[in-house]
Scaffold this motif. Sequence first.
Motif, PDB file in Angstrom:
ATOM      1  N   TYR A   1      -4.001  -2.456  -0.746  1.00  0.00           N
ATOM      2  CA  TYR A   1      -3.708  -1.055  -0.440  1.00  0.00           C
ATOM      3  C   TYR A   1      -4.119  -0.158  -1.603  1.00  0.00           C
ATOM      4  O   TYR A   1      -4.766   0.876  -1.414  1.00  0.00           O
ATOM      5  CB  TYR A   1      -2.224  -0.854  -0.132  1.00  0.00           C
TER       6      TYR A   1
ATOM      7  N   THR B   1      -3.189   2.782   5.167  1.00  0.00           N
ATOM      8  CA  THR B   1      -1.796   2.822   5.609  1.00  0.00           C
ATOM      9  C   THR B   1      -1.412   1.535   6.333  1.00  0.00           C
ATOM     10  O   THR B   1      -0.298   1.022   6.159  1.00  0.00           O
ATOM     11  CB  THR B   1      -1.561   4.034   6.518  1.00  0.00           C
TER      12      THR B   1
ATOM     13  N   SER C   1       3.170   6.178   3.082  1.00  0.00           N
ATOM     14  CA  SER C   1       3.475   5.826   1.691  1.00  0.00           C
ATOM     15  C   SER C   1       4.264   6.951   1.020  1.00  0.00           C
ATOM     16  O   SER C   1       5.187   6.694   0.233  1.00  0.00           O
ATOM     17  CB  SER C   1       2.183   5.528   0.913  1.00  0.00           C
TER      18      SER C   1
ATOM     19  N   TYR D   1      -0.663  -0.851   3.839  1.00  0.00           N
ATOM     20  CA  TYR D   1       0.607  -0.546   3.189  1.00  0.00           C
ATOM     21  C   TYR D   1       1.783  -1.141   3.954  1.00  0.00           C
ATOM     22  O   TYR D   1       2.690  -1.738   3.359  1.00  0.00           O
ATOM     23  CB  TYR D   1       0.771   0.963   3.054  1.00  0.00           C
TER      24      TYR D   1
END
Length: 365
Positions: free
Chosen positions: A242, A291, A166, A294
């Motif tokens: 997320y 993650t 990210s 994400y």
Amino acid sequence: MSAPWAVGTDALVDELWRAVADGDEYTAVGVVRRARADGTDEETLLLDVIAAVQARVGTEWAADRLTVAQERAATAVNERVVTALVHDRSPAGRDERPPRGRVTVGCVDGEWHAMPARLVAEVLRLRGWRVDYLGARTPTPHLVSHLHSTSAEAVLLSGSIPTRLSAAHAAVTACQAVGVPVLAGGRAFGPDGRYARALGADHWAPDARAAAAVLDRAPAPPDPTAARQVLDDLPHLSDQEYTYVARARGRLVRQTLTSLEERFPALRAYTDAQRERTAEDLAHMVDSLATALYVDDTALFTTFLCWTADVLQARRVPAHSLVAALAVLGENLLDFPRALRLIGDGTAALAGRPLPPVPGARPTA
């Protein structure tokens, strides 16, 4: 960004490894200096010898044959070997022609594995580029500020830890917004660069030589007016899963650890150090889950879990304890279907690779 082993370098790798593993800086520097004097070119030493030794350092740590302190000491020696090799370049041997161009090399914010980026920087310098090397943990605002004050033709962004993707996305977007293309590389971006593409990087390279080849093609700068928003790149983030998992990280770790202690009383007998390591393992699990949410990729999470299982097994912790932790984590995320799917896939991946019992193992992760 790592390089493949070259034929004929095995003996050098073994010799340098012994010196690095012993923390013997002087012998390690002597190995590469002698090889250079014997005619081995500097790029080969950087990418096929030093990089190979550094990869072995990581492998030996994961197998519990190096302690954390030994791993860090070995890495420090390897870094000084690179410095010695670079400083040995004689003025007469340097390319006095004007640089081919100027590029910036740095690590994703929060990424402390700087060796791959350093190797890329030195290879590009050998090939005639002027390189601004920013090192580990490059904060994105400082990276962008640097770009404003220079005429960099490209940013080479290195990442080894997927849980910083990210932050990598923020860096890619910010660099492109000021008109500088981004070339991503490193294990964090996936073996085939899938995460680099998902995050909108202009280019991806699996190693330093490939990165140099990309620069040889003179990548065009991005159109600043075409800068995308995060949700345009990753529309699945609109479900906020997320965001929730990332923000609730500390609470999820505490809840999971408390529930594991209730279900496995032996965990209560852990020392403070053991309990701290368990909390760290759980934190890494939550970070990896976030993650994977994400980038919406199951493989990122299952790969992390299987790697963690191997590391725990080497440390005499039964890998099935990860399954128990996943079950508890799932109970705290019942309202999040993507997270539950990832946890289910992770559980199945661990169940599909049974490991033998470990004598004297601790009962939980």
